[in-house]
Design an enzyme around this catalytic site. Structure first.
Site, PDB file in Angstrom:
ATOM      1  CD  GLU A  14      -2.772  -1.213   2.455  1.00 30.95           C
ATOM      2  OE1 GLU A  14      -3.583  -0.286   2.626  1.00 30.95           O
ATOM      3  OE2 GLU A  14      -2.618  -2.150   3.257  1.00 30.95           O
ATOM      4  CB  SER A 143      -5.955  -1.257   0.760  1.00 29.79           C
ATOM      5  OG  SER A 143      -5.765  -0.112   1.537  1.00 29.79           O
ATOM      6  CE1 TYR A 209      -7.147   3.790  -1.173  1.00 29.71           C
ATOM      7  CE2 TYR A 209      -6.651   1.551  -1.832  1.00 29.71           C
ATOM      8  CZ  TYR A 209      -6.872   2.481  -0.845  1.00 29.71           C
ATOM      9  OH  TYR A 209      -6.833   2.094   0.461  1.00 29.71           O
ATOM     10  NE  ARG A 248     -12.972   2.189   6.059  1.00 25.52           N
ATOM     11  CZ  ARG A 248     -11.796   1.942   5.489  1.00 25.52           C
ATOM     12  NH1 ARG A 248     -10.861   2.865   5.435  1.00 25.52           N
ATOM     13  NH2 ARG A 248     -11.558   0.747   4.962  1.00 25.52           N
ATOM     14  CG  ASP A 250     -14.059  -1.804   5.701  1.00 27.44           C
ATOM     15  OD1 ASP A 250     -14.423  -0.628   5.856  1.00 27.44           O
ATOM     16  OD2 ASP A 250     -12.920  -2.128   5.299  1.00 27.44           O
ATOM     17  CD  GLU A 268     -10.255  -5.563   6.350  1.00 24.08           C
ATOM     18  OE1 GLU A 268      -9.248  -4.849   6.449  1.00 24.08           O
ATOM     19  OE2 GLU A 268     -10.392  -6.459   5.491  1.00 24.08           O
ATOM     20  CG  ASN A 270      -7.720   0.503   7.816  1.00 20.36           C
ATOM     21  OD1 ASN A 270      -6.740   0.857   8.465  1.00 20.36           O
ATOM     22  ND2 ASN A 270      -7.774   0.591   6.510  1.00 20.36           N
ATOM     23  N   GLY A 274      -7.217   5.287   5.391  1.00 18.25           N
ATOM     24  CA  GLY A 274      -6.608   6.157   4.401  1.00 18.25           C
ATOM     25  C   GLY A 274      -7.028   7.610   4.565  1.00 18.25           C
TER      26      GLY A 274
END
Length: 307
Positions: A14, A143, A209, A248, A250, A268, A270, A274
């Site tokens: 990443e 990601s 992205y 964050r 998901d 998961e 994070n 980002g």
């Protein structure tokens, strides 16, 4: 004036996302009045420590993503150096990055998780470990790096035609149909719920992205009780893992069966979301009336060190 070093880049899968996050964070912190320097993290630990010490930061803003940046490694170095840093500490970072371990903690806390197995590549190639469709992913990447969906009727086996530099262990999970949701947590409060609607395929690395490939619906068009439950689950996950600062989580929301409110699955958490142009936490902050400079300033002022 507080001195902040923004760690960015690194050598994980990443790297490019981290460079984008770090560049944005550095610009916003300067706008907010901090003395800011950036540092592209090196794999040469001695050189990295020398350069970091030379910058004499009061706080490190950790904009690294992926292995070594958000799995507890860099957090351990910063603990030893006794430099406060943004986001979660060593233990929370390491546990969150290890998806099978995090899932066990989520399940123990009463959160619904997809059925799954941790297998070797050799075991997976012997035959389908779960009924199709199922998801194959690295057990310790972020990601959506390396994520593949094996569907009913696919002729290809897992790894056919796929570059897989992620080690021998593979996480296999039941594919959850329905809607892709994500929720940020800031301190002890959940932020908004965003629904992610890729124009094709699923919310993979490319759709995340590349501008124009995924529509972000904020607030997500959900029944009020589903919206609130997603926020609750994100906060529980943040607390169970021992996260601090911003995280964050998901989710998949399966509303395909008809009747009732459906089932919400956490995928998961994070610990280093980002901060690039298409990133979700800054978008949720804007929705709540928090500007980008205000967001990163809050993160710096809530930096801490485990040492």
């Amino acid at each position: 004036m507080k001195r902040v070093t923004v760690l960015m880049g690194g050598w994980s899968a990443e790297r490019e996302v981290s460079l984008a996050s770090g560049t944005n964070c550095a610009a916003a912190l300067k706008e907010a009045g901090y003395a800011v320097e950036t540092l592209d993290a090196r794999q040469d630990l001695v050189a990295f420590i020398q350069e970091l010490r030379g910058q004499k930061p009061d706080v490190v803003f950790n904009a690294l993503h992926g292995r070594c940046g958000e799995d507890g490694n860099i957090q351990g170095v910063l603990n030893l150096l006794k430099i406060p840093y943004t986001h979660s500490g060593l233990m929370a970072s390491a546990v969150a990055m290890d998806k099978p371990v995090a899932k066990k903690l989520f399940a123990q806390a009463g959160l619904r998780v997809p059925e799954g197995k941790l297998l070797s590549r050799k075991e997976l190639l012997k035959g389908d470990p779960l009924a199709r469709p199922y998801v194959v992913k690295p057990f310790n990447e972020g990601s959506s790096v390396g994520v593949t969906i094996i569907r009913e009727g696919d002729n290809a086996r897992p790894f056919d035609g796929i570059d897989w530099p992620f080690g021998d262990l593979v996480l296999v999970e039941k594919f959850i149909p329905g809607r892709e949701l994500t929720v940020g947590v800031m301190g002890d409060k959940p932020m908004a719920v965003t629904e992610l609607c890729p124009k094709s395929g699923f919310y993979d690395y490319t759709n995340k992205y590349t501008g124009g490939l995924t529509e972000h619906l904020i607030p997500a068009p959900l029944p009020a009780d589903v919206y609130a439950e997603c926020q609750r689950m994100a906060l529980v996950a943040h607390q169970v893992l021992g996260c601090r600062g911003v995280s964050r989580s998901d989710f998949r929301y399966d509303d395909t069966k008809g009747g009732g409110i459906g089932e919400i699955y956490i995928l998961e958490t994070n610990t280093q979301p980002g901060m690039a142009d298409l990133s979700l936490v800054p978008e949720q902050a804007r929705h709540l009336g928090i500007s980008y400079p205000q967001l990163v300033s809050w993160m710096v002022e809530h930096a801490a060190c485990d040492a």
